[in-house]
Scaffold this active site. Structure first.
Site, mmCIF file in Angstrom:
data_model
loop_
_atom_site.group_PDB
_atom_site.id
_atom_site.type_symbol
_atom_site.label_atom_id
_atom_site.label_comp_id
_atom_site.label_asym_id
_atom_site.label_seq_id
_atom_site.Cartn_x
_atom_site.Cartn_y
_atom_site.Cartn_z
ATOM 1 C CE1 TYR A 82 -0.937 41.846 9.797
ATOM 2 C CE2 TYR A 82 -0.811 39.634 8.860
ATOM 3 C CZ TYR A 82 -1.454 40.858 8.970
ATOM 4 O OH TYR A 82 -2.602 41.096 8.255
ATOM 5 N NE ARG A 118 -2.107 -0.441 3.814
ATOM 6 C CZ ARG A 118 -1.692 -1.172 4.848
ATOM 7 N NH1 ARG A 118 -1.834 -2.486 4.843
ATOM 8 N NH2 ARG A 118 -1.130 -0.600 5.894
ATOM 9 C CB CYS A 131 0.253 37.178 5.704
ATOM 10 S SG CYS A 131 1.528 38.328 6.256
ATOM 11 C CG MET A 132 -5.424 33.860 5.081
ATOM 12 S SD MET A 132 -7.067 34.480 5.496
ATOM 13 C CE MET A 132 -7.082 34.214 7.266
ATOM 14 C CG ASP A 133 -4.733 36.299 1.939
ATOM 15 O OD1 ASP A 133 -5.465 35.321 1.739
ATOM 16 O OD2 ASP A 133 -4.995 37.211 2.755
#
Length: 372
Positions: free
Chosen positions: A261, A219, A308-310
């Site tokens: 940030y 597997r 950062c988020m983006d």
């Protein structure tokens, strides 16, 4: 013009499966759970089947039914099944199901009745992982109940299986201990009157390093996608995924400028900064702040400041950089750029997690090597 993309080389998947297939006499199950480890479940499954995979492995019932809806008819095993699911849909679709307890077995019997056909089952024994599977103490009762249900025509016991703790560390003593427990469990199954066609234990690492664990079926998962399960070894595998983006914005900032940030990064001198439109919403680990490796302008660079988020930022020093320049986060490494292994090392995780993170619907997946 693309902004960011995940590029998947289906020919690499085919090559990896062919290599794995050539190293065993057992049948091969390509594991395509978690959206094909971020590569796209259905395209990855088709590429693996092109190269000789006999089975497909998934976790959830929904994953298995998605493969069936895509017209894939080969044997499929689904093994992560919470109570109360519409298992009869899987039985009706010819999906094999993993069973690890008496309550699960009862649900399988009911699902077979509802579907009008016996459920095909793989009984799982816990040989030491302490995760899925029946404990050694509970194993005899599960075997006896499954044998009775099979004799009554309610289920078909197709397989007996387990999962390794530490096969990615060849020579680790848990490997032989688990193998011994598995042999014992198989003997108990035979005593209960069960002789399943498939006995399976080997994951990617064991497929590559322990032929004595191959039994009837192996597997491999992460190895299908060209990533090695064993640190420091490649085994001739070719990574299938490349993640990249284009620089969105550049700016010149003075020495002592805080970046992103929290200002966890400060420029030591005047520098050209490049803003890259990928962030943790797209799969870039936030832990890659100040550590994630990328390639831009033919040079390895490190993310500057917090992810950062983006988006994230690169300090390019005095090197020229322009909006639209291509940034590679990871790929095959053939051009000297970072790999998923490099990212895993930088953020203290495993290559599995890095590629699986990049299944975001916001970043398009582009496929090379697709066949009609």
């Amino acid at each position: 013009m693309w902004q960011a993309e995940v590029r998947v080389d289906l020919d690499a998947i085919r090559e990896n499966v062919s290599r794995l297939r050539s190293g065993t006499a057992a049948e091969l199950m390509a594991v395509v759970k978690a959206d094909g480890y971020g590569h796209g479940m259905v395209p990855a499954a088709r590429a693996a089947l092109d190269a000789g995979a006999d089975w497909l492995g998934v976790c959830t019932l929904d994953e298995a039914l998605t493969l069936r809806r895509a017209g894939i008819t080969v044997p499929v095993l689904a093994w992560l099944l919470a109570p109360g699911l519409p298992l009869h849909e899987g039985v009706a679709a010819g999906v094999d199901l993993g069973v690890a307890s008496l309550p699960q077995l009862d649900e399988m019997v009911a699902a077979g009745r509802a579907a009008g056909r016996p459920a095909r089952l793989h009984l799982k024994i816990d040989t030491g992982l302490a995760r899925g599977g029946a404990t050694v103490a509970d194993w005899p009762a599960l075997l006896d109940a499954a044998a009775k249900a099979q004799a009554d025509g309610l289920v078909e016991v197709v397989g007996v299986w387990s999962h390794f703790v530490y096969a990615d560390s060849p020579g680790h003593p848990t490997i032989d201990r688990q193998l011994a427990v598995f042999h014992e469990g198989l003997g108990m199954a035979e005593q209960a009157g069960l002789r399943p066609r498939y006995r399976h234990l080997a994951n990617s690492a064991a497929t590559l390093t322990r032929p004595d664990t191959h039994f009837d079926l192996v597997r491999p998962g992460v190895a299908v996608y060209g990533l090695s399960p064993v640190a420091g070894e490649r085994y001739g595998l070719r990574p299938a995924m490349t993640a990249r983006a284009r620089v969105m914005l550049t700016k010149r900032v003075p020495a002592g400028s805080g970046v992103s940030y929290g200002h966890t990064y400060t420029t030591e001198r005047a520098a050209n900064l490049a803003v890259v439109p990928l962030g943790y919403a797209d799969g870039v680990p936030r832990h890659a702040s100040n550590s994630g490796p990328v390639q831009l302008g033919g040079k390895r660079r490190t993310i500057s400041g917090r992810v950062c988020m983006d988006q994230f930022v690169l300090d390019c020093g005095d090197d020229p950089v322009a909006a639209g320049d291509e940034v590679t986060l990871f790929g095959s490494g053939a051009d000297g750029g970072p790999t998923a292994d490099d990212w895993a090392e930088a953020v203290g995780t495993i290559n599995y997690e890095i590629v699986t993170r990049f299944g975001s619907t916001r970043v398009p997946r582009v496929y090379d090597g697709e066949r009609p």
